[in-house]
Design a protein around this motif. Structure first.
Motif, PDB file in Angstrom:
ATOM      1  N   ARG A  80      22.443  66.128  38.811  1.00  0.00           N
ATOM      2  CA  ARG A  80      21.612  66.804  39.800  1.00  0.00           C
ATOM      3  C   ARG A  80      20.968  68.082  39.266  1.00  0.00           C
ATOM      4  NH1 ARG A  80      25.320  63.642  41.707  1.00  0.00           N
ATOM      5  NH2 ARG A  80      25.002  62.580  43.701  1.00  0.00           N
ATOM      6  N   LEU A  81      21.096  68.327  37.970  1.00  0.00           N
ATOM      7  CA  LEU A  81      20.461  69.478  37.342  1.00  0.00           C
ATOM      8  C   LEU A  81      19.249  69.029  36.540  1.00  0.00           C
ATOM      9  CD1 LEU A  81      23.596  71.417  36.015  1.00  0.00           C
ATOM     10  CD2 LEU A  81      22.579  71.437  38.303  1.00  0.00           C
ATOM     11  N   TRP A  82      18.339  69.963  36.290  1.00  0.00           N
ATOM     12  CA  TRP A  82      17.145  69.628  35.518  1.00  0.00           C
ATOM     13  C   TRP A  82      16.815  70.758  34.556  1.00  0.00           C
ATOM     14  CZ3 TRP A  82      17.314  70.620  40.722  1.00  0.00           C
ATOM     15  CH2 TRP A  82      16.630  71.746  41.184  1.00  0.00           C
ATOM     16  N   ILE A  83      16.001  70.434  33.569  1.00  0.00           N
ATOM     17  CA  ILE A  83      15.570  71.416  32.570  1.00  0.00           C
ATOM     18  C   ILE A  83      14.200  71.959  32.969  1.00  0.00           C
ATOM     19  CG2 ILE A  83      15.031  71.807  30.137  1.00  0.00           C
ATOM     20  CD1 ILE A  83      17.949  71.083  30.623  1.00  0.00           C
ATOM     21  N   ASP A  84      14.110  73.279  33.118  1.00  0.00           N
ATOM     22  CA  ASP A  84      12.832  73.946  33.375  1.00  0.00           C
ATOM     23  C   ASP A  84      12.098  74.007  32.037  1.00  0.00           C
ATOM     24  OD1 ASP A  84      10.728  75.703  33.774  1.00  0.00           O
ATOM     25  OD2 ASP A  84      11.867  77.069  35.046  1.00  0.00           O
ATOM     26  N   SER A  85      11.295  72.990  31.760  1.00  0.00           N
ATOM     27  CA  SER A  85      10.675  72.852  30.438  1.00  0.00           C
ATOM     28  C   SER A  85       9.713  73.995  30.131  1.00  0.00           C
ATOM     29  CB  SER A  85       9.947  71.510  30.338  1.00  0.00           C
ATOM     30  OG  SER A  85       8.958  71.397  31.346  1.00  0.00           O
ATOM     31  N   GLN A  86       9.012  74.499  31.155  1.00  0.00           N
ATOM     32  CA  GLN A  86       8.060  75.589  30.939  1.00  0.00           C
ATOM     33  C   GLN A  86       8.786  76.861  30.521  1.00  0.00           C
ATOM     34  OE1 GLN A  86       5.193  76.035  34.107  1.00  0.00           O
ATOM     35  NE2 GLN A  86       4.673  78.124  33.508  1.00  0.00           N
ATOM     36  N   LEU A  87       9.909  77.150  31.184  1.00  0.00           N
ATOM     37  CA  LEU A  87      10.681  78.343  30.836  1.00  0.00           C
ATOM     38  C   LEU A  87      11.320  78.187  29.463  1.00  0.00           C
ATOM     39  CD1 LEU A  87      11.869  81.084  31.527  1.00  0.00           C
ATOM     40  CD2 LEU A  87      13.726  79.916  32.747  1.00  0.00           C
ATOM     41  N   GLN A 111      22.208  78.358  30.249  1.00  0.00           N
ATOM     42  CA  GLN A 111      20.904  78.849  29.810  1.00  0.00           C
ATOM     43  C   GLN A 111      20.013  79.044  31.032  1.00  0.00           C
ATOM     44  OE1 GLN A 111      20.391  79.862  26.902  1.00  0.00           O
ATOM     45  NE2 GLN A 111      21.752  78.730  25.526  1.00  0.00           N
ATOM     46  N   PRO A 112      19.054  79.980  30.986  1.00  0.00           N
ATOM     47  CA  PRO A 112      18.216  80.246  32.156  1.00  0.00           C
ATOM     48  C   PRO A 112      17.351  79.061  32.556  1.00  0.00           C
ATOM     49  CG  PRO A 112      17.386  81.405  30.216  1.00  0.00           C
ATOM     50  CD  PRO A 112      18.732  80.866  29.848  1.00  0.00           C
ATOM     51  N   TRP A 113      17.106  78.141  31.620  1.00  0.00           N
ATOM     52  CA  TRP A 113      16.259  76.987  31.947  1.00  0.00           C
ATOM     53  C   TRP A 113      17.031  75.826  32.557  1.00  0.00           C
ATOM     54  CZ3 TRP A 113      16.621  78.625  26.685  1.00  0.00           C
ATOM     55  CH2 TRP A 113      17.539  77.896  25.903  1.00  0.00           C
ATOM     56  N   LEU A 114      18.356  75.942  32.654  1.00  0.00           N
ATOM     57  CA  LEU A 114      19.134  74.892  33.313  1.00  0.00           C
ATOM     58  C   LEU A 114      19.081  75.165  34.811  1.00  0.00           C
ATOM     59  CD1 LEU A 114      20.882  72.382  32.929  1.00  0.00           C
ATOM     60  CD2 LEU A 114      22.882  73.874  32.855  1.00  0.00           C
ATOM     61  N   ALA A 115      18.291  74.395  35.521  1.00  0.00           N
ATOM     62  CA  ALA A 115      17.987  74.677  36.931  1.00  0.00           C
ATOM     63  C   ALA A 115      18.786  73.776  37.866  1.00  0.00           C
ATOM     64  CB  ALA A 115      16.496  74.499  37.181  1.00  0.00           C
ATOM     65  N   GLY A 116      18.965  74.273  39.088  1.00  0.00           N
ATOM     66  CA  GLY A 116      19.678  73.521  40.110  1.00  0.00           C
ATOM     67  C   GLY A 116      21.140  73.892  40.217  1.00  0.00           C
ATOM     68  N   PHE A 117      21.603  74.787  39.347  1.00  0.00           N
ATOM     69  CA  PHE A 117      23.026  75.134  39.283  1.00  0.00           C
ATOM     70  C   PHE A 117      23.280  76.469  39.959  1.00  0.00           C
ATOM     71  CE2 PHE A 117      26.785  76.781  36.847  1.00  0.00           C
ATOM     72  CZ  PHE A 117      27.676  75.780  37.197  1.00  0.00           C
ATOM     73  N   SER A 118      24.379  76.546  40.736  1.00  0.00           N
ATOM     74  CA  SER A 118      24.738  77.795  41.411  1.00  0.00           C
ATOM     75  C   SER A 118      26.214  78.107  41.241  1.00  0.00           C
ATOM     76  CB  SER A 118      24.389  77.709  42.906  1.00  0.00           C
ATOM     77  OG  SER A 118      23.006  77.508  43.095  1.00  0.00           O
ATOM     78  N   GLY A 119      26.777  77.713  40.098  1.00  0.00           N
ATOM     79  CA  GLY A 119      28.176  78.014  39.815  1.00  0.00           C
ATOM     80  C   GLY A 119      29.157  77.013  40.378  1.00  0.00           C
ATOM     81  N   GLU A 120      28.672  75.828  40.789  1.00  0.00           N
ATOM     82  CA  GLU A 120      29.570  74.825  41.359  1.00  0.00           C
ATOM     83  C   GLU A 120      30.544  74.288  40.313  1.00  0.00           C
ATOM     84  OE1 GLU A 120      25.762  74.737  43.746  1.00  0.00           O
ATOM     85  OE2 GLU A 120      26.262  74.692  41.614  1.00  0.00           O
ATOM     86  N   ASN A 121      31.760  73.981  40.764  1.00  0.00           N
ATOM     87  CA  ASN A 121      32.768  73.422  39.871  1.00  0.00           C
ATOM     88  C   ASN A 121      33.373  72.182  40.510  1.00  0.00           C
ATOM     89  OD1 ASN A 121      34.339  73.242  37.573  1.00  0.00           O
ATOM     90  ND2 ASN A 121      35.909  74.621  38.333  1.00  0.00           N
ATOM     91  N   ALA A 122      32.501  71.322  41.024  1.00  0.00           N
ATOM     92  CA  ALA A 122      32.943  70.127  41.731  1.00  0.00           C
ATOM     93  C   ALA A 122      33.104  68.930  40.805  1.00  0.00           C
ATOM     94  CB  ALA A 122      31.940  69.784  42.843  1.00  0.00           C
ATOM     95  N   GLY A 123      33.121  69.182  39.499  1.00  0.00           N
ATOM     96  CA  GLY A 123      33.223  68.096  38.526  1.00  0.00           C
ATOM     97  C   GLY A 123      31.857  67.789  37.938  1.00  0.00           C
ATOM     98  N   LEU A 124      31.809  67.659  36.620  1.00  0.00           N
ATOM     99  CA  LEU A 124      30.527  67.441  35.957  1.00  0.00           C
ATOM    100  C   LEU A 124      29.895  66.118  36.363  1.00  0.00           C
ATOM    101  CD1 LEU A 124      31.194  68.800  32.353  1.00  0.00           C
ATOM    102  CD2 LEU A 124      30.459  70.008  34.414  1.00  0.00           C
ATOM    103  N   ALA A 125      30.706  65.152  36.792  1.00  0.00           N
ATOM    104  CA  ALA A 125      30.163  63.861  37.236  1.00  0.00           C
ATOM    105  C   ALA A 125      29.230  64.041  38.421  1.00  0.00           C
ATOM    106  CB  ALA A 125      31.302  62.908  37.605  1.00  0.00           C
ATOM    107  N   VAL A 126      29.532  65.004  39.277  1.00  0.00           N
ATOM    108  CA  VAL A 126      28.682  65.301  40.435  1.00  0.00           C
ATOM    109  C   VAL A 126      27.549  66.235  40.040  1.00  0.00           C
ATOM    110  CG1 VAL A 126      28.616  66.359  42.731  1.00  0.00           C
ATOM    111  CG2 VAL A 126      30.577  64.958  42.056  1.00  0.00           C
ATOM    112  N   VAL A 127      27.862  67.251  39.253  1.00  0.00           N
ATOM    113  CA  VAL A 127      26.914  68.341  38.998  1.00  0.00           C
ATOM    114  C   VAL A 127      25.782  67.944  38.055  1.00  0.00           C
ATOM    115  CG1 VAL A 127      26.669  70.687  38.106  1.00  0.00           C
ATOM    116  CG2 VAL A 127      28.688  70.072  39.445  1.00  0.00           C
TER     117      VAL A 127
END
Length: 689
Positions: free
Chosen positions: A676-683, A657-673
Motif C-alpha cells: 500500500r506504499l508508493w514511490i514519489d518518483s518526482q521527489l 526515505q522521504p520519497w516513500l509515500a503512504g506511510f505514517s509509522g504503522e507497524n501492522a506487518g509488512l505484508a499489510v503495509v
C-alpha cells in the motif's frame, strides 16, 4: 490589491424515495494577498417539506505559490440531516492567480441514507499545486503526494531465513512468504488512526477486515462461518496456474495446521492463537464456505482463525507433490507479489502480481500493489544497512524481520547526517528483560531473583543509555497495548512495588539472607547469560556491571540463534533473553502463555501447576470481563514471584526515505503495509537518488 474574486450560485437536487431534497448553495471565494483581508461566507440552504435548514461555515486553506501566498476559502463538505436521510454535497473549486492555475478539488460521492438502505462511499481529496498532485490521507488527515504506480521498494533485511514454510521454519518462514501468501483476515488499512493506530504486529478484531474471507459470521458461540472471497486467483505459476481459490483450499490448510484432516494428524506446535482453541471440526461445506465447529465456546477462536501466525494459506497441490513448501521455487500464493528470486546470503526479490484482487482501502479506485517490485538485500551488520540508508540504496529500515535501529546513537546520527530521512520512534515490548531459570540454583530462590531486580538503576540507564527515549515503568508480561488486561504499576501493592525499585543495599541483604555471602574476592556466585550472536551485547554488559556491584559475576556466552533456541527449549540455561510487556488485544493470552510449563520456549523454565490452571481458566472464560480479571491475576502472580528481571522498554526506530509515500509509522506487518506504499518518483529524482 484584490487579485481575484469569484462568485458562484448553483442548485442541486437529490432524489430519495418519496421525497425530493433541494440543496441550494451560494459560494463567494476570495484570494487574500499581503496587506488585505477578505471575508468569505458559504451558505447552504436545504428545503424539505415544512422546514428549512441553513448551514454556514468559513474554512481557510493555504496554497503556496512562487512569490506569494494564496489563501483559498474552501467549503468543507457538509452533511445536513433531515428526517429519514442524510445528504452529502460534492464541491469542486478552482482559484486563478497571475501566471499560474492552482486547482483544489474535493470529490465526494453523495451518501444518501433512507429507511432500510444505506449507501456509503469513501471520499478522496485531491489537490494539484504547480503541476503535482497531492492527496489527503483519509485516515490521518495528512497531505502527501498522490499514489503512483511503478518502481522498486527496497528494505534492508538483517536475517536470512531457513525456508518459506511456516510449519517447518516457525514464524520466520513468513519473512519469505508474507507478500506471496495471505491469511483469512488482516489489519484494516483504512481504519481511522485516531480509532486505532495500527502500531501493533497483531491486530484486534475491531480493527480487522476480510482478506481471503470476504466476511464471517458466528451464528452461535461454537460456530464460525467463513465466506471465502470470490474471484481470488492463485498466481499464474505451476502447478496452480491461476486457478480460483476455493473453500477446499482453506480447509486443507487449516487441517494441516491443526492436524484435523486431509491426511494430517499432528497439530503444529508453533501456532500463536489456535493452540488454545478447542476445535472439533473444520469443513468446507461448498466452494465458498468453511465452517469451524468448537467443542466449547472460546473467546480467542475467531482471531485465531483470522490471524494466527501459522495461518498463511499455501498451495495444496505443491504440498501434495513435495510434502511441504520449503523450496522457495515452489512457493505459489494469492498475494500481491510473487517470490521471483532468492540469492542465498545476498537478497530476496518479489515481483508484482498483475492479477491481484485487492484495492487500496484508502483510495478504493486504486488496484494494489503500487510498486512493481520489493527487494530485500540481506545486511546483517548495522553499519552496512545504515550506510545503504544514508546513500538512498534502501527505502526502509525497521519492523520485525527487517533490519531495525535499536541504538539511540544511530538514530540521532542519522538525523544529523541525513535530515531528509524520516525517523519513526516506537516502543514495543521489552526486549531488554532477562529470564531466570527458576528451577535451578541460585534462581530457584525468590530472594535471589528479587535481588537481581533491585540491583538495576533503570532510570539512570534510561537517561544515559537510552537518552530518555525508553520507558522504565515496571510491567509484567502483558503490555500497554493489551488494554484492560494488566494492572498498572501505580496500582501494584506497595510491597510488590518495593521489589522493582533500585535498592542495592536491600539487594545485598537479600543475598546474604539467601545464603550467598561475599567471598574473599567479593563475589557471591557466578552465573551464565545465554545470548544470541545477532544481538548487540552492550546492554547486557551494562546490566552485568550492576549485578557485579552486588557481588554477582555474570558471564555472557554467545551462541548462534538456532543453538541458543535449543538451549532455551532444553531449559539448560541459567539466564537468557526474555521478552516482556508485549502482546495486543488480538490475543490477550499470548503474553502470559510464555510461562506455561508445557510451552516449548519457556524462558524462565517455570513449572507451576497453579499458574497453568489459572491460565486454562482464563482461556475458558465466557466473557471479556471475566477473562480480563483472570489475566490480571495471572500477570500479578508472576510479577510477585520475580520470574523475570524487568529491563525496561528500549526505543526502536524505523527510518524511511522521504520519497516513500503512504506511510505514517504503522507497524501492522509488512505484508499489510508494503503493498500500500508508493514511490514519489518526482521527489526521488529531485533528490538525485
Amino acid at each position: 490589491m484584490l487579485l481575484a474574486v469569484i462568485a458562484a450560485c448553483a442548485g442541486e437536487t437529490i432524489e430519495v424515495p418519496g421525497e425530493t431534497v433541494v440543496v441550494e448553495k451560494e459560494v463567494i471565494k476570495t484570494v487574500e494577498v499581503p496587506g488585505e483581508t477578505v471575508v468569505k461566507e458559504v451558505i447552504k440552504e436545504v428545503e424539505v417539506p415544512g422546514e428549512t435548514v441553513v448551514v454556514k461555515e468559513v474554512v481557510t486553506e493555504t496554497v503556496e505559490v512562487p512569490g506569494e501566498t494564496v489563501v483559498v476559502e474552501k467549503e468543507v463538505v457538509k452533511t445536513v440531516e433531515v428526517p429519514g436521510e442524510t445528504v452529502t454535497v460534492e464541491v469542486v473549486k478552482e482559484v486563478m492567480v497571475p501566471g499560474e492555475t492552482v486547482v483544489v478539488e474535493k470529490e465526494v460521492v453523495k451518501t444518501v441514507e433512507v429507511p432500510g438502505e444505506t449507501v456509503v462511499v469513501e471520499k478522496v481529496v485531491v489537490q494539484e499545486v504547480a503541476g503535482k498532485k497531492y492527496v489527503t490521507d483519509p485516515t490521518t488527515g495528512n497531505a502527501m503526494s498522490a499514489p503512483e504506480y511503478g518502481g522498486t521498494l527496497t528494505y534492508a533485511s538483517k536475517e536470512e531465513w531457513a525456508n518459506p514454510d511456516v510449519l517447518v521454519a516457525n514464524h520466520w518462514g513468513a519473512m519469505f512468504t508474507r507478500f506471496v501468501t495471505e491469511k483469512i483476515g488482516f489489519a484494516n488499512w483504512g481504519i481511522d488512526r485516531a480509532e486505532y493506530k495500527l502500531a501493533e504486529w497483531s491486530t484486534p478484531l475491531f480493527a480487522m477486515t476480510g482478506s481471503l474471507a470476504e466476511s464471517w459470521e458466528t451464528p452461535d458461540d461454537k460456530t464460525i462461518v467463513l465466506n471465502i472471497r470470490k474471484g481470488v486467483q492463485w498466481h499464474d505459476k505451476a502447478p496452480m496456474d491461476g486457478r480460483e481459490l476455493t473453500a477446499q483450499d482453506i480447509e486443507y490448510n487449516f487441517h494441516r495446521i491443526t492436524g484435523m484432516g486431509s491426511g494430517f494428524t499432528e497439530h503444529s506446535g508453533f501456532t500463536s492463537h489456535l493452540h488454545a482453541v478447542p476445535l472439533e471440526s473444520i469443513t468446507a461445506t461448498d466452494a465458498s464456505t468453511v465452517v469451524f465447529k468448537l467443542k466449547e465456546p472460546s473467546l480467542g477462536a475467531l482471531i485465531g482463525v483470522l490471524d494466527d501466525s501459522m495461518a498463511w494459506m499455501y498451495p495444496p497441490e505443491v504440498i501434495k507433490e513435495h510434502g511441504d513448501v520449503t523450496d522457495w521455487r515452489n512457493l505459489v500464493g494469492t498475494g500481491p507479489f510473487m517470490l521471483t528470486d532468492y540469492v542465498e546470503g545476498s537478497s530476496i526479490t518479489w515481483s508484482k502480481n498483475p492479477d491481484y484482487w485487492g484495492y487500496d482501502e484508502k483510495y478504493p479506485q486504486n488496484r494494489l500493489p503500487y510498486v512493481d517490485e520489493i527487494r530485500a538485500p540481506i545486511m546483517p551488520e548495522p553499519a552496512t544497512y545504515l550506510a545503504a540508508l544514508r546513500s538512498g540504496k534502501v527505502d526502509y529500515v525497521g519492523s520485525v524481520g527487517a533490519a531495525n535501529i535499536r541504538s539511540v546513537d544511530q538514530a540521532e546520527s542519522l538525523k544529523k547526517t541525513n535530515p531528509e530521512i524520516v525517523i519513526w520512534r516506537t516502543t514495543g515490548a521489552s526486549t531488554t528483560s532477562t529470564g531466570l531459570n527458576v528451577n535451578m540454583p541460585p534462581f530457584n530462590d525468590i530472594r535471589v531473583r528479587k535481588a537481581m531486580q533491585m540491583a538495576l538503576d533503570l532510570e539512570t540507564i534510561n537517561a544515559i543509555y537510552f537518552r530518555g527515549y525508553g520507558d522504565m515503568t515496571p510491567h509484567g508480561q502483558v503490555g500497554n497495548a493489551v488494554i484492560g488486561y494488566f494492572i498498572p504499576f501505580e496500582q501494584w501493592p506497595e510491597e510488590v512495588k518495593e521489589g522493582y525499585r533500585y535498592d542495592p543495599e536491600g539487594a545485598e541483604a537479600l543475598l546474604d539472607a539467601a545464603g550467598y555471602p561475599r567471598l574473599a574476592d567479593g563475589i557471591r556466585f557466578k552465573t551464565l547469560f545465554t545470548e544470541s550472536a545477532r544481538y548487540d551485547l552492550t546492554f547486557r554488559e551494562l546490566l552485568a556491571s550492576y549485578w557485579r556491584d552486588i557481588g554477582v559475576d555474570v558471564e555472557i556466552q554467545v551462541y548462534e540463534s538456532a543453538e541458543r533456541a535449543a538451549i532455551r527449549k532444553a531449559r539448560t540455561f541459567e539466564m537468557i533473553y526474555h521478552e516482556m510487556a508485549y502482546g495486543s488485544l488480538a490475543n490477550p493470552l499470548s503474553p502470559p502463555d510464555r510461562f506455561l510449563s508445557y510451552r516449548p520456549y519457556n524462558s524462565v523454565a517455570a513449572e507451576d501447576p497453579a499458574y497453568d490452571a489459572m491460565f486454562e481458566a482464563a482461556a475458558a472464560a465466557s466473557t471479556i470481563e471475566e477473562q480480563q480479571r483472570l489475566v490480571k491475576e495471572l500477570d500479578m502472580y508472576a510479577i510477585e514471584r520475580h520470574w523475570a528481571v524487568w529491563g525496561g522498554m528500549s526505543p526502536i526506530f524505523e527510518a524511511t526515505q522521504p520519497w516513500l509515500a503512504g506511510f505514517s509509522g504503522e507497524n501492522a506487518g509488512l505484508a499489510v503495509v508494503f503493498p500500500r506504499l508508493w514511490i514519489d518518483s518526482q521527489l526521488k529524482e529531485a533528490i538525485g537518488r
